[in-house]
Write an enzyme that holds these catalytic residues in place. Structure first.
Site, PDB file in Angstrom:
ATOM      1  N   ARG A  73       0.827  -1.210   0.000  1.00  0.00           N
ATOM      2  CA  ARG A  73       0.000   0.000   0.000  1.00  0.00           C
ATOM      3  C   ARG A  73       0.863   1.263   0.000  1.00  0.00           C
ATOM      4  O   ARG A  73       0.513   2.266  -0.628  1.00  0.00           O
ATOM      5  CB  ARG A  73      -0.934  -0.025   1.219  1.00  0.00           C
ATOM      6  CG  ARG A  73      -1.918   1.133   1.219  1.00  0.00           C
ATOM      7  CD  ARG A  73      -3.042   0.872   2.203  1.00  0.00           C
ATOM      8  NE  ARG A  73      -4.044   1.928   2.174  1.00  0.00           N
ATOM      9  CZ  ARG A  73      -4.284   2.745   3.195  1.00  0.00           C
ATOM     10  NH1 ARG A  73      -3.601   2.621   4.314  1.00  0.00           N
ATOM     11  NH2 ARG A  73      -5.209   3.670   3.088  1.00  0.00           N
ATOM     12  N   HIS A  77       0.391   4.406  -2.489  1.00  0.00           N
ATOM     13  CA  HIS A  77       0.124   5.768  -2.011  1.00  0.00           C
ATOM     14  C   HIS A  77       1.257   6.720  -2.363  1.00  0.00           C
ATOM     15  O   HIS A  77       1.060   7.927  -2.422  1.00  0.00           O
ATOM     16  CB  HIS A  77      -0.127   5.749  -0.499  1.00  0.00           C
ATOM     17  CG  HIS A  77      -1.534   5.358  -0.161  1.00  0.00           C
ATOM     18  ND1 HIS A  77      -2.182   5.763   0.982  1.00  0.00           N
ATOM     19  CD2 HIS A  77      -2.428   4.594  -0.834  1.00  0.00           C
ATOM     20  CE1 HIS A  77      -3.410   5.267   1.003  1.00  0.00           C
ATOM     21  NE2 HIS A  77      -3.577   4.544  -0.085  1.00  0.00           N
ATOM     22  N   ASN A 102      -3.697   8.701   4.774  1.00  0.00           N
ATOM     23  CA  ASN A 102      -2.531   8.033   5.383  1.00  0.00           C
ATOM     24  C   ASN A 102      -2.498   8.098   6.904  1.00  0.00           C
ATOM     25  O   ASN A 102      -1.900   7.232   7.560  1.00  0.00           O
ATOM     26  CB  ASN A 102      -1.234   8.658   4.853  1.00  0.00           C
ATOM     27  CG  ASN A 102      -1.036   8.389   3.372  1.00  0.00           C
ATOM     28  OD1 ASN A 102      -1.419   7.326   2.879  1.00  0.00           O
ATOM     29  ND2 ASN A 102      -0.465   9.354   2.656  1.00  0.00           N
ATOM     30  N   HIS A 202      -6.186  -5.834  -2.492  1.00  0.00           N
ATOM     31  CA  HIS A 202      -6.990  -6.027  -1.275  1.00  0.00           C
ATOM     32  C   HIS A 202      -7.242  -7.510  -0.990  1.00  0.00           C
ATOM     33  O   HIS A 202      -8.062  -7.841  -0.137  1.00  0.00           O
ATOM     34  CB  HIS A 202      -8.320  -5.280  -1.381  1.00  0.00           C
ATOM     35  CG  HIS A 202      -8.169  -3.787  -1.294  1.00  0.00           C
ATOM     36  ND1 HIS A 202      -9.213  -2.906  -1.427  1.00  0.00           N
ATOM     37  CD2 HIS A 202      -7.069  -3.014  -1.077  1.00  0.00           C
ATOM     38  CE1 HIS A 202      -8.775  -1.658  -1.302  1.00  0.00           C
ATOM     39  NE2 HIS A 202      -7.472  -1.699  -1.094  1.00  0.00           N
TER      40      HIS A 202
HETATM   41  C1  HEM Z   1      -9.114   1.490  -6.012  1.00  0.00           C
HETATM   42  C2  HEM Z   1      -9.129   2.357  -5.025  1.00  0.00           C
HETATM   43  C3  HEM Z   1      -8.683   2.037  -3.634  1.00  0.00           C
HETATM   44  C4  HEM Z   1      -9.297   2.431  -2.493  1.00  0.00           C
HETATM   45  C5  HEM Z   1     -10.538   3.283  -2.394  1.00  0.00           C
HETATM   46  C6  HEM Z   1      -8.552   1.879  -1.394  1.00  0.00           C
HETATM   47  C7  HEM Z   1      -8.846   2.072  -0.068  1.00  0.00           C
HETATM   48  C8  HEM Z   1      -8.249   1.416   0.978  1.00  0.00           C
HETATM   49  C9  HEM Z   1      -8.617   1.558   2.358  1.00  0.00           C
HETATM   50  C10 HEM Z   1      -9.726   2.476   2.867  1.00  0.00           C
HETATM   51  C11 HEM Z   1      -7.840   0.734   3.093  1.00  0.00           C
HETATM   52  C12 HEM Z   1      -7.865   0.545   4.604  1.00  0.00           C
HETATM   53  C13 HEM Z   1      -7.050   1.645   5.277  1.00  0.00           C
HETATM   54  C14 HEM Z   1      -7.194   1.690   6.780  1.00  0.00           C
HETATM   55  O1  HEM Z   1      -7.825   0.832   7.361  1.00  0.00           O
HETATM   56  O2  HEM Z   1      -6.675   2.625   7.401  1.00  0.00           O
HETATM   57  C15 HEM Z   1      -6.954   0.071   2.180  1.00  0.00           C
HETATM   58  C16 HEM Z   1      -6.012  -0.860   2.543  1.00  0.00           C
HETATM   59  C17 HEM Z   1      -5.158  -1.450   1.653  1.00  0.00           C
HETATM   60  N1  HEM Z   1      -5.019  -1.142   0.322  1.00  0.00           N
HETATM   61 FE1  HEM Z   1      -6.275  -0.046  -0.787  1.00  0.00          FE
HETATM   62  N2  HEM Z   1      -7.500   1.159  -1.874  1.00  0.00           N
HETATM   63  C18 HEM Z   1      -7.529   1.231  -3.242  1.00  0.00           C
HETATM   64  C19 HEM Z   1      -6.609   0.690  -4.112  1.00  0.00           C
HETATM   65  C20 HEM Z   1      -5.504  -0.018  -3.725  1.00  0.00           C
HETATM   66  C21 HEM Z   1      -4.421  -0.385  -4.590  1.00  0.00           C
HETATM   67  C22 HEM Z   1      -4.291   0.055  -6.049  1.00  0.00           C
HETATM   68  C23 HEM Z   1      -3.546  -1.115  -3.841  1.00  0.00           C
HETATM   69  C24 HEM Z   1      -2.238  -1.742  -4.238  1.00  0.00           C
HETATM   70  C25 HEM Z   1      -1.922  -2.131  -5.432  1.00  0.00           C
HETATM   71  C26 HEM Z   1      -4.086  -1.202  -2.519  1.00  0.00           C
HETATM   72  C27 HEM Z   1      -3.537  -1.904  -1.487  1.00  0.00           C
HETATM   73  C28 HEM Z   1      -4.040  -1.928  -0.196  1.00  0.00           C
HETATM   74  C29 HEM Z   1      -3.549  -2.823   0.829  1.00  0.00           C
HETATM   75  C30 HEM Z   1      -2.499  -3.906   0.622  1.00  0.00           C
HETATM   76  C31 HEM Z   1      -4.231  -2.503   1.993  1.00  0.00           C
HETATM   77  C32 HEM Z   1      -4.036  -3.130   3.384  1.00  0.00           C
HETATM   78  C33 HEM Z   1      -2.910  -2.407   4.084  1.00  0.00           C
HETATM   79  C34 HEM Z   1      -2.589  -2.917   5.476  1.00  0.00           C
HETATM   80  O3  HEM Z   1      -3.162  -3.899   5.926  1.00  0.00           O
HETATM   81  O4  HEM Z   1      -1.740  -2.270   6.132  1.00  0.00           O
HETATM   82  N3  HEM Z   1      -5.249  -0.485  -2.472  1.00  0.00           N
HETATM   83  N4  HEM Z   1      -7.217   0.512   0.900  1.00  0.00           N
END
Ligand code: HEM
Length: 337
Positions: A73, A77, A102, A202
Site C-alpha cells: 500500500r 500511495h 494516510n 486487497h
Molecule cells: C481502487 C481504489 C482504492 C481504495 C478506495 C482503497 C482504499 C483502501 C482503504 C480504505 C484501506 C484501509 C485503510 C485503513 O484501514 O486505514 C486500504 C487498505 C489497503 N489497500 Fe487499498 N485502496 C484502493 C486501491 C488499492 C491499490 C491500487 C492497492 C495496491 C496495489 C491497494 C492496497 C491496499 C492494501 C495492501 C491494503 C491493506 C494495508 C494494510 O493492511 O496495512 N489499495 N485501501
C-alpha cells in the site's frame, strides 16, 4: 502535468547519458531496459540490493504477516502523489503521512528505515528510497504472501518535497463512486483494467471499521445495512465494530487475509467485499457498466489475475519517476539530504 511526464516517460525520450550506458550494459547482459527504468539498475552499483530488501521484508513478515500488505500500500500511495519518488516517506509538517488517507493508516515506515539502513551499510548512497521501498519492498510483500513474481524496473530517484494536499486529493477514497476512482487512476495514466487488477491488492491486509461502518447501519432511507453486503458478513462486522472507536480492523479478504490469491474477486461475486469501493466494482451501477466483467474474469482465473497484476504494478511503478540527475538518493528516507 503528471500525464505529461508519463507521456515523456513512455516515449523514452530524455534518457541521461549515464542511464544510457547503464541500459546498454544491462542489454548486453540480456536484460530488458524499458524507457528510463531498467530491470538491472543496481547490477553494478549494488548487486545485493534486491536480496537485502527481500531478507528484511521476510523478517518483518515473519513478525507480522500483514506487513507485506502494508508495504504494498505504501508503494501505491507514494506513486499516486508526485509520482513514485519516495515522497510519502518524508517527515515534517507538510508530510503526506499526515494527509487523511494516510493518517493512522499508512504503516511500515520502521521496516522501510531498517531496509534503508542495511542498504546504506552495504552500498552507501546508491539505492534510492523510492526503489528500495516503492518497488522492491512491495514486490517482496506480494511474492512472500504467495503472489506473482513480477519483474520490477528500477532507477527511480528520491523527490525533494512532500505533497500533503496532493495526497488528500489524488488518493481514492472508499466512499467514492467507481467512476471517480477510475478518473483518479486515469489522471496518472492507469486505465479501468488497472483499477480492477490493482484493487486485487486487497486480497491481503486489513481495513479499519471507520472505513466501512457506513455500510453497517442507517445505510439509506430504505435499508439499514448496505444491500450489496452479504448478511452474515454484515452481522460479524457489526459485532466487530459496535461501540468501538473505529480503529478495529477487519480483513479485506476474510477467507484468506494474508494469502495473495484471487479470493478478493470471488468475494465480490458473493457480496463479501469489505469496502464499498471494493463491492462497487461488481455491484454498483457504474461498476456494472465498466468493471463487473473484469471482476468475473479475475475471479475465474488466478493465472490471469497474477499475470495482469504484475503488468499493472509495473505500470503503476512507472508513474512519473525521477531519473538521471533529478532528485537525489536520500541517506535517510525520512528527510532530504
Ligand atoms: C481502487 C481504489 C482504492 C481504495 C478506495 C482503497 C482504499 C483502501 C482503504 C480504505 C484501506 C484501509 C485503510 C485503513 O484501514 O486505514 C486500504 C487498505 C489497503 N489497500 Fe487499498 N485502496 C484502493 C486501491 C488499492 C491499490 C491500487 C492497492 C495496491 C496495489 C491497494 C492496497 C491496499 C492494501 C495492501 C491494503 C491493506 C494495508 C494494510 O493492511 O496495512 N489499495 N485501501
Amino acid at each position: 502535468m503528471m500525464m505529461e511526464r508519463n507521456m515523456r516517460y513512455s516515449s523514452g525520450g530524455g534518457m541521461s547519458c549515464c542511464l544510457s550506458v547503464l541500459a546498454a550494459l544491462c542489454l548486453s547482459a540480456a536484460a530488458v531496459a524499458r524507457g528510463q527504468l531498467t530491470d538491472c539498475f543496481y547490477n553494478y552499483g549494488c548487486p545485493q540490493a534486491a536480496s537485502i530488501v527481500k531478507a528484511r521484508v521476510s523478517d518483518a513478515m515473519k513478525a507480522e504477516a500483514r506487513m507485506g500488505a502494508s508495504l504494498l500500500r505504501l508503494h501505491f500511495h507514494d506513486c499516486f502523489v508526485n509520482g513514485c519518488d519516495g515522497s510519502i516517506l518524508l517527515d515534517g509538517s507538510d508530510s503526506e503521512k499526515l494527509a487523511a488517507p494516510n493518517l493512522n493508516s499508512a504503516r511500515g515506515f520502521e521496516v522501510v528505515d531498517a531496509i534503508k539502513a542495511d542498504l546504506e551499510k552495504a552500498c552507501p548512497g546508491v539505492v534510492s528510497c523510492a526503489d528500495c521501498v516503492l518497488a522492491l519492498a512491495a514486490k517482496y510483500g506480494v511474492l512472500l504472501s504467495g503472489g506473482p513474481d513480477y519483474g520490477v524496473l528500477l532507477g527511480r530517484r528520491d523527490g525533494l518535497v512532500a505533497n500533503q494536499s496532493g495526497a488528500n486529493s489524488n488518493l481514492p477514497s472508499p466512499f467514492e463512486p467507481i467512476s471517480n476512482i477510475t478518473r483518479k487512476f486515469a489522471n496518472v495514466g492507469l486505465n479501468t483494467n488497472d483499477v480492477v487488477v490493482l484493487s486485487g491488492g486487497h486480497t491481503i491486509g486489513r481495513a479499519r471499521c471507520v472505513l466501512f461502518s457506513n455500510r453497517l447501519s442507517n445505510f439509506s432511507a430504505t435499508d439499514s445495512v448496505d444491500p450489496t453486503l452479504d448478511a452474515s458478513l454484515a452481522s460479524s462486522l457489526q459485532a466487530l465494530c459496535q461501540g468501538g472507536d473505529g480503529n478495529q480492523t477487519a480483513a479485506l479478504d476474510a477467507g484468506s487475509p494474508d494469502a495473495f490469491d484471487n479470493h478478493y474477486y470471488q468475494n465480490l461475486l458473493s457480496q463479501r467485499g469489505l469496502l464499498s469501493s471494493d463491492q462497487g466494482l461488481f455491484s454498483s451501477a457504474d461498476g456494472v457498466a465498466t468493471t463487473k466483467a473484469l471482476v468475473q474474469a479475475y475471479g475465474a482465473s488466478t493465472q490471469r489475475f497474477f499475470s495482469e497484476f504484475g503488468k499493472s504494478m509495473v505500470k503503476m511503478g512507472n508513474i512519473s519517476p525521477l531519473t538521471g540527475s533529478a532528485g537525489q538518493i536520500r541517506k535517510n528516507c525520512r528527510a532530504v539530504n
